[in-house]
Design an enzyme around this catalytic site. Structure first.
Site, PDB file in Angstrom:
ATOM      1  N   LYS A  22       3.430  15.268  32.228  1.00 28.38           N
ATOM      2  CA  LYS A  22       4.418  15.638  33.223  1.00 28.38           C
ATOM      3  C   LYS A  22       4.606  14.243  33.852  1.00 28.38           C
ATOM      4  O   LYS A  22       5.790  14.077  34.086  1.00 28.38           O
ATOM      5  CB  LYS A  22       3.978  16.823  34.208  1.00 28.38           C
ATOM      6  CG  LYS A  22       5.097  16.987  35.384  1.00 28.38           C
ATOM      7  CD  LYS A  22       4.328  17.892  36.555  1.00 28.38           C
ATOM      8  CE  LYS A  22       3.334  17.563  37.426  1.00 28.38           C
ATOM      9  NZ  LYS A  22       4.143  16.831  38.395  1.00 28.38           N
ATOM     10  N   ASN A  23       3.527  13.684  34.543  1.00 27.76           N
ATOM     11  CA  ASN A  23       3.809  12.820  35.403  1.00 27.76           C
ATOM     12  C   ASN A  23       4.264  11.364  34.667  1.00 27.76           C
ATOM     13  O   ASN A  23       4.850  10.517  35.450  1.00 27.76           O
ATOM     14  CB  ASN A  23       2.668  12.051  36.087  1.00 27.76           C
ATOM     15  CG  ASN A  23       2.414  13.266  37.301  1.00 27.76           C
ATOM     16  OD1 ASN A  23       3.105  14.124  37.556  1.00 27.76           O
ATOM     17  ND2 ASN A  23       1.063  13.114  37.964  1.00 27.76           N
ATOM     18  N   CYS A 128       5.432  18.894  52.136  1.00 22.78           N
ATOM     19  CA  CYS A 128       4.877  19.009  51.060  1.00 22.78           C
ATOM     20  C   CYS A 128       3.397  19.483  51.420  1.00 22.78           C
ATOM     21  O   CYS A 128       2.637  19.176  52.276  1.00 22.78           O
ATOM     22  CB  CYS A 128       4.571  17.830  50.170  1.00 22.78           C
ATOM     23  SG  CYS A 128       3.394  18.148  48.809  1.00 22.78           S
ATOM     24  N   ASP A 319      -5.581  14.424  41.256  1.00 26.41           N
ATOM     25  CA  ASP A 319      -5.048  15.620  40.616  1.00 26.41           C
ATOM     26  C   ASP A 319      -6.248  16.445  40.034  1.00 26.41           C
ATOM     27  O   ASP A 319      -6.067  17.446  39.275  1.00 26.41           O
ATOM     28  CB  ASP A 319      -3.894  15.269  39.619  1.00 26.41           C
ATOM     29  CG  ASP A 319      -2.692  14.722  40.435  1.00 26.41           C
ATOM     30  OD1 ASP A 319      -2.769  15.140  41.493  1.00 26.41           O
ATOM     31  OD2 ASP A 319      -1.851  14.380  39.769  1.00 26.41           O
ATOM     32  N   ARG A 411       4.754  24.601  36.866  1.00 25.61           N
ATOM     33  CA  ARG A 411       5.419  23.430  37.185  1.00 25.61           C
ATOM     34  C   ARG A 411       4.708  22.489  36.357  1.00 25.61           C
ATOM     35  O   ARG A 411       5.452  21.443  35.953  1.00 25.61           O
ATOM     36  CB  ARG A 411       5.296  23.117  38.573  1.00 25.61           C
ATOM     37  CG  ARG A 411       5.998  23.967  39.575  1.00 25.61           C
ATOM     38  CD  ARG A 411       6.006  23.189  40.834  1.00 25.61           C
ATOM     39  NE  ARG A 411       6.045  21.737  40.993  1.00 25.61           N
ATOM     40  CZ  ARG A 411       5.219  21.181  41.819  1.00 25.61           C
ATOM     41  NH1 ARG A 411       4.601  21.545  42.408  1.00 25.61           N
ATOM     42  NH2 ARG A 411       5.350  19.594  41.405  1.00 25.61           N
TER      43      ARG A 411
HETATM   44  C1  UD1 Z   1       1.767  10.797  42.166  1.00 21.40           C
HETATM   45  C2  UD1 Z   1       1.665  11.954  41.277  1.00 21.40           C
HETATM   46  C3  UD1 Z   1       0.813  12.913  41.780  1.00 21.40           C
HETATM   47  C4  UD1 Z   1      -0.488  12.691  42.275  1.00 21.40           C
HETATM   48  C5  UD1 Z   1      -0.141  10.952  42.988  1.00 21.40           C
HETATM   49  C6  UD1 Z   1      -1.720  10.197  43.338  1.00 21.40           C
HETATM   50  C7  UD1 Z   1       3.725  12.316  40.152  1.00 21.40           C
HETATM   51  C8  UD1 Z   1       4.985  13.113  39.771  1.00 21.40           C
HETATM   52  N1  UD1 Z   1       3.087  12.636  40.965  1.00 21.40           N
HETATM   53  O1  UD1 Z   1       2.456  11.262  43.408  1.00 21.40           O
HETATM   54  O2  UD1 Z   1       0.494  14.191  40.750  1.00 21.40           O
HETATM   55  O3  UD1 Z   1      -1.366  13.276  42.807  1.00 21.40           O
HETATM   56  O4  UD1 Z   1       0.695  10.193  42.622  1.00 21.40           O
HETATM   57  O5  UD1 Z   1      -2.192   9.844  41.976  1.00 21.40           O
HETATM   58  O6  UD1 Z   1       3.424  11.295  39.274  1.00 21.40           O
HETATM   59  N2  UD1 Z   1       2.482   6.995  50.276  1.00 21.40           N
HETATM   60  C9  UD1 Z   1       3.084   6.614  51.816  1.00 21.40           C
HETATM   61  N3  UD1 Z   1       4.292   6.099  51.650  1.00 21.40           N
HETATM   62  C10 UD1 Z   1       4.833   6.121  50.789  1.00 21.40           C
HETATM   63  C11 UD1 Z   1       4.427   6.638  49.478  1.00 21.40           C
HETATM   64  C12 UD1 Z   1       3.108   6.886  49.404  1.00 21.40           C
HETATM   65  O7  UD1 Z   1       2.084   6.706  52.692  1.00 21.40           O
HETATM   66  O8  UD1 Z   1       6.184   5.706  50.902  1.00 21.40           O
HETATM   67  C13 UD1 Z   1       0.976   7.767  50.524  1.00 21.40           C
HETATM   68  C14 UD1 Z   1       1.089   8.985  50.212  1.00 21.40           C
HETATM   69  O9  UD1 Z   1       1.076   9.872  51.338  1.00 21.40           O
HETATM   70  C15 UD1 Z   1      -0.339   9.071  49.768  1.00 21.40           C
HETATM   71  C16 UD1 Z   1      -0.632   7.681  48.892  1.00 21.40           C
HETATM   72  O10 UD1 Z   1       0.464   7.042  49.431  1.00 21.40           O
HETATM   73  O11 UD1 Z   1      -1.504   9.209  50.724  1.00 21.40           O
HETATM   74  C17 UD1 Z   1      -0.269   8.085  47.497  1.00 21.40           C
HETATM   75  O12 UD1 Z   1       0.859   8.570  46.736  1.00 21.40           O
HETATM   76  P1  UD1 Z   1       1.548   8.401  45.726  1.00 21.40           P
HETATM   77  O13 UD1 Z   1       0.956   7.504  44.813  1.00 21.40           O
HETATM   78  O14 UD1 Z   1       2.861   7.782  46.226  1.00 21.40           O
HETATM   79  O15 UD1 Z   1       1.671   9.710  45.040  1.00 21.40           O
HETATM   80  P2  UD1 Z   1       3.136  10.340  44.344  1.00 21.40           P
HETATM   81  O16 UD1 Z   1       3.698   9.167  43.504  1.00 21.40           O
HETATM   82  O17 UD1 Z   1       3.861  11.088  45.208  1.00 21.40           O
END
Ligand code: UD1
Length: 432
Positions: A22-23, A128, A319, A411
């Site tokens: 999915k990711n 979220c 995850d 999902r």
């Molecule tokens: C992706 C994955 C999700 C997985 C996560 C961490 C997909 C669709 N989803 O989510 O399944 O759990 O990686 O491996 O691929 N953060 C900030 N600011 C930002 C962006 C992120 O503070 O602008 C923080 C987030 O709150 C979190 C950390 O960075 O604490 C990592 O998040 P991130 O790797 O961005 O997760 P996703 O890409 O949303």
């Protein structure tokens, strides 16, 4: 509303085909916005999130056709789909709240829209269940490429300079999968060189980077913490295969370790989930890599408790944290599980307690004291990965379990109940 009903106690034996990730599928679909030519994706999983992203991309003008498996090839109903996406014209650069709020990853369209159409208006994704999940890294990264950004009425309004984005240095303050995907996609069409430091190294990032290269992008450092992207004037069509879902594979590996038995996770790639496999080995499962996938066995002996701290790839994936916690509820001894990525990812604890699990949470650490047996219960899914941890607990629990609100499962897990029942689990979907 659909529910899953299961009766625990059966060992899992047989083969489970692992679907496309999915990711990886989601950002690969989003990459189609970068070219007017068709992008063909093989091995796309059948998931609610994929269907939802189709709607979002269609709104921007992407034509999407799903062909099932490759014509003429033998295969099973679990084979991935082939999807062709063509964004001949971007007809709308707005991603509205109604669509973005249902799936956070759809925010990532901001990168390709800005790169190709030089403007984007994308709704902030909103809250979220697993934490606040802000978008500050995305906005910082796009600004480093010359974008002007305003927040207006809940929307991020981004504009590229005249002539398009300009390459720049982006040092991510913390590893972020979404920000890495988004900045990398945006940089492919920027003028000049972009360097992303402290980039995510998740296998899904590599899958997307290789897709972009096949589309004509110039990217070096793939698979490392520093990605260097030389912008090109345009990208072209390509065909790329979605990698197998390491989280689905890890989930079934934990299910097999939980129930005992012998399961081959077909297509799963050990190098994508080595930390989880190492931990399962320490807990008492036997893991073997085979040509067709990964074999997970546990015979006779009980599980041992293991301490785990989640981390970005190649560490233990957040995850898989909920699923591992379910496993530890029946281990011998006390296990400490530290969540380091999301601040509120322990909602499954209260539901696991309904099976009789003994779990205490202090800050970011859950302490799980193993109990000899779990008892089936009525439980409620709270998010995607949390919900599957309840299924794992139910598979080992005595008696009947009903998991409510399983739209979370749909999902991200393709035909979970089908895959498990083929291996001997007593599990069914109850509709209505
Ligand atoms: C992706 C994955 C999700 C997985 C996560 C961490 C997909 C669709 N989803 O989510 O399944 O759990 O990686 O491996 O691929 N953060 C900030 N600011 C930002 C962006 C992120 O503070 O602008 C923080 C987030 O709150 C979190 C950390 O960075 O604490 C990592 O998040 P991130 O790797 O961005 O997760 P996703 O890409 O949303």
């Amino acid at each position: 509303m659909d529910r899953i009903r299961l009766v625990g106690g059966n060992q899992l034996r047989g083969e489970i085909p692992i679907s496309g990730a999915k990711n990886a599928a989601l950002p690969l679909m989003i990459a189609s916005l970068l070219t007017q030519e068709p992008l063909v994706l093989e091995n796309v999983p059948r998931l609610a999130d994929v269907n939802q992203l189709e709607k979002i991309l269609e709104n921007h003008g992407v034509d999407i056709a799903v062909h099932g498996r490759r014509p003429g090839t033998p295969g099973s109903r679990f084979d991935g789909q082939r999807m062709t996406l063509q964004a001949a014209d971007i007809v709308d650069t707005t991603a509205p709240y109604e669509l973005v709020s249902t799936m956070r990853a759809s925010f990532w369209v901001i990168g390709p829209l800005l790169a190709r159409a030089h403007e984007a208006r994308v709704s902030l994704p909103g809250g979220c269940a697993i934490g606040t999940r802000p978008v500050d890294f995305f906005l910082y990264g796009l600004k480093q490429l010359g974008a002007e950004i305003d927040i207006d009425d809940g929307y991020v309004v981004a504009r590229a300079p005249k002539g398009g984005l300009i390459g720049g240095l982006v040092h991510l303050p913390k590893v972020s999968v979404g920000a890495t995907h988004t900045i990398m996609m945006a940089a492919t069409l920027a003028r000049g060189t972009t360097v992303i430091e402290n980039a995510a190294m998740e296998p899904e990032i590599d899958n997307v980077a290789h897709c972009l290269v096949a589309m004509g992008a110039s990217i070096s450092g793939i698979g490392t913490r520093t990605l260097t992207i030389e912008g090109v004037p345009s990208l072209h069509g390509a065909t790329i295969e979605v990698i197998p879902d390491r989280i689905e594979a890890g989930t079934f590996a934990m299910a097999a370790a939980m129930t005992g038995g012998d399961v081959l996770l077909r297509h799963a790639r050990p190098e994508h989930l080595q930390s989880a496999l190492d931990v399962l080995g320490q807990a008492g499962a036997t893991i073997a890599s085979e040509a067709g996938g990964i074999r997970v066995k546990r015979n006779g002996n009980g599980l041992q408790s293991v301490d785990v701290e989640v981390d970005t790839f190649p560490g233990f994936a957040t995850d898989l944290q909920a699923q591992f916690m379910a496993l530890m509820t029946m281990a011998n001894g006390v296990s400490h599980i530290r969540e380091t990525i999301f601040e509120n990812r322990f909602m499954h604890v209260a539901e696991l307690a309904r099976f009789g699990a003994d779990i205490r949470v202090e800050g970011q650490v859950a302490t799980v004291t193993g109990v000899p047996a779990l008892k089936g219960a009525q439980v409620m899914a709270t998010d995607l990965r949390a919900s599957v941890s309840l299924v794992i607990a139910g598979l080992a629990a005595r008696g009947e379990t009903v998991v409510n609100r399983i739209y979370h499962l749909d999902r991200g897990f393709e035909r979970l109940e089908d895959k498990l029942s083929r291996c001997g689990a007593e599990i069914e979907r109850v509709t209505g």
